[in-house]
Design an enzyme around this catalytic site. Structure first.
Site, PDB file in Angstrom:
ATOM      1  CG  MET A 197      34.052  42.353  45.548  1.00 63.20           C
ATOM      2  SD  MET A 197      32.504  41.490  46.298  1.00 63.20           S
ATOM      3  CE  MET A 197      31.897  39.846  45.234  1.00 63.20           C
ATOM      4  CB  SER A 231      41.362  38.579  40.528  1.00 61.09           C
ATOM      5  OG  SER A 231      39.887  38.321  40.884  1.00 61.09           O
ATOM      6  CB  VAL A 264      36.514  39.954  37.425  1.00 63.86           C
ATOM      7  CG1 VAL A 264      35.568  39.550  37.697  1.00 63.86           C
ATOM      8  CG2 VAL A 264      37.532  40.098  36.325  1.00 63.86           C
ATOM      9  CB  CYS A 265      37.101  40.513  42.751  1.00 62.88           C
ATOM     10  SG  CYS A 265      37.304  38.259  42.201  1.00 62.88           S
ATOM     11  N   GLY A 266      37.492  42.645  41.915  1.00 67.80           N
ATOM     12  CA  GLY A 266      37.645  44.279  42.227  1.00 67.80           C
ATOM     13  C   GLY A 266      36.958  45.276  41.892  1.00 67.80           C
TER      14      GLY A 266
END
Lengths: 159, 192
Positions: free
Chosen positions: A51, A44, A46-48
């Site tokens: 991280m 997703s 935002v996660c990308g």
């Protein structure tokens, strides 16, 4: 919503499958600060970002001798593809079976979504929670809170 | 979320330090979102004129944007060798040609900005401005930069949608109104 483990709580131990190895036990990192970054899902956007940001901030975490672990309910093959794609230099742990068990133990499982929340924990070298933070799922919390918490663990090494 | 490192004379700034609003961007020259934000920033600058100062700091996510660090270094080299006007020519040239950021391209943009491309690429190869870029990055992390682009309006992180020009402009106008209540024009005129 469950309540995330507060500062002062002993961090529950766990062993989970990890990218870059077979399995990783939290207890194997005793003696170092540990950053647990729970996030809802690989891929997703935002996660990308989150991280990717932590990947880039790794040298600052390592200056505190801190280990960073990303945790989501994704399976290990999904994690491996994601970590390869984003060139991540820290392990992603698969909280996959039983699903979300570690997130539940830390009080950050979202039953409605079937994923963990976007939650951060900083553990000290003795495995005690020293800081925790839950961000709205859509908001990348950044790294400043983590670095501030690490500074407080180890005031001598404040940059 | 607030900016921890205030804007100083060492920053790259377009517009007057006396402007009621300072819009600061932490950006990455290879980030496609920063590329899309560039014309939005230009539109805000055109709209607000003297009332807006724009500051750019580097936040290269080099693991996913392998050419971003060289681009940032090249822009810093142009600034160090030829000053702020040349920096901004380089900045605009990079964003205008964001899909071509190999060193030879950076040399072309440096030349178009009025710099000696060989000297600039020599600085890049020597890492002459890496420390400056890394300092920008570290300061951004401490200020809560969580991706690129991240904007700050008068030192407060703008969490709205920068793609929405009208919404962004409204936030700039609010910042201008608040600031004008605190800074008397006569006081502002005495500042550097």
């Amino acid at each position: 919503m469950p309540t995330p483990l507060p500062p002062g709580a002993a961090a529950p131990d766990f062993t989970l499958p990890a990218t870059g190895g077979d399995a990783l036990a939290l207890s194997s990192l005793r003696g170092r600060p540990v950053i647990l970054a729970f996030y809802p899902a690989d891929w997703s956007p935002v996660c990308g970002d989150q991280m990717a940001l932590y990947n880039q901030v790794l040298p600052a975490f390592r200056a505190h001798d801190a280990a960073l672990l990303g945790v989501s309910v994704d399976g290990v093959w999904c994690h491996r593809a994601f970590a390869d794609d984003r060139r991540l230099h820290f392990p992603l742990l698969a909280d996959f079976e039983p699903k979300g068990a570690v997130a539940r133990a830390y009080g950050v499982y979202d039953d409605a979504e079937g994923t963990s929340e976007r939650a951060l924990f900083v553990l000290d070298a003795a495995g005690v929670v020293r800081w925790s933070f839950v961000s709205p799922a859509a908001v990348n919390p950044g790294a400043d809170g983590i670095l501030d918490a690490l500074d407080r663990l180890d005031p001598k090494s404040t940059p | 979320m607030s900016l921890r490192l205030p804007v100083t004379a060492a920053d790259h700034a377009l517009g007057s330090a006396d402007a009621p609003v300072t819009l600061l961007e932490y950006g990455d020259y290879q980030c496609p979102f920063c590329g899309r934000a560039h014309p939005i920033v230009e539109a805000l600058r055109a709209r607000f004129g003297d009332r807006l100062r724009f500051v750019f700091r580097n936040f290269p996510l080099t693991e996913i944007h392998p050419q971003a660090l060289h681009a940032a270094q090249a822009a810093e080299s142009v600034a160090a060798r030829h000053g702020e006007d040349a920096f901004w020519r380089m900045h605009h040239a990079i964003f205008a040609h964001q899909k071509a950021l190999l060193d030879r391209h950076l040399g072309e943009y440096a030349a178009s900005a009025g710099a000696d491309p060989g000297a600039v690429l020599g600085d890049v190869a020597a890492g002459a401005h890496v420390a400056r870029v890394e300092a920008d990055f570290a300061g951004g992390v401490r200020s809560g930069v969580n991706g690129t682009p991240t904007f700050f309006l008068n030192g407060e992180r703008f969490d709205g949608d920068w793609r929405d020009l009208e919404g962004f402009a409204a936030a700039v106008a609010r910042a201008a109104g608040e600031a004008s209540g605190h800074v008397h024009p006569a006081q502002a005129a005495h500042r550097e």
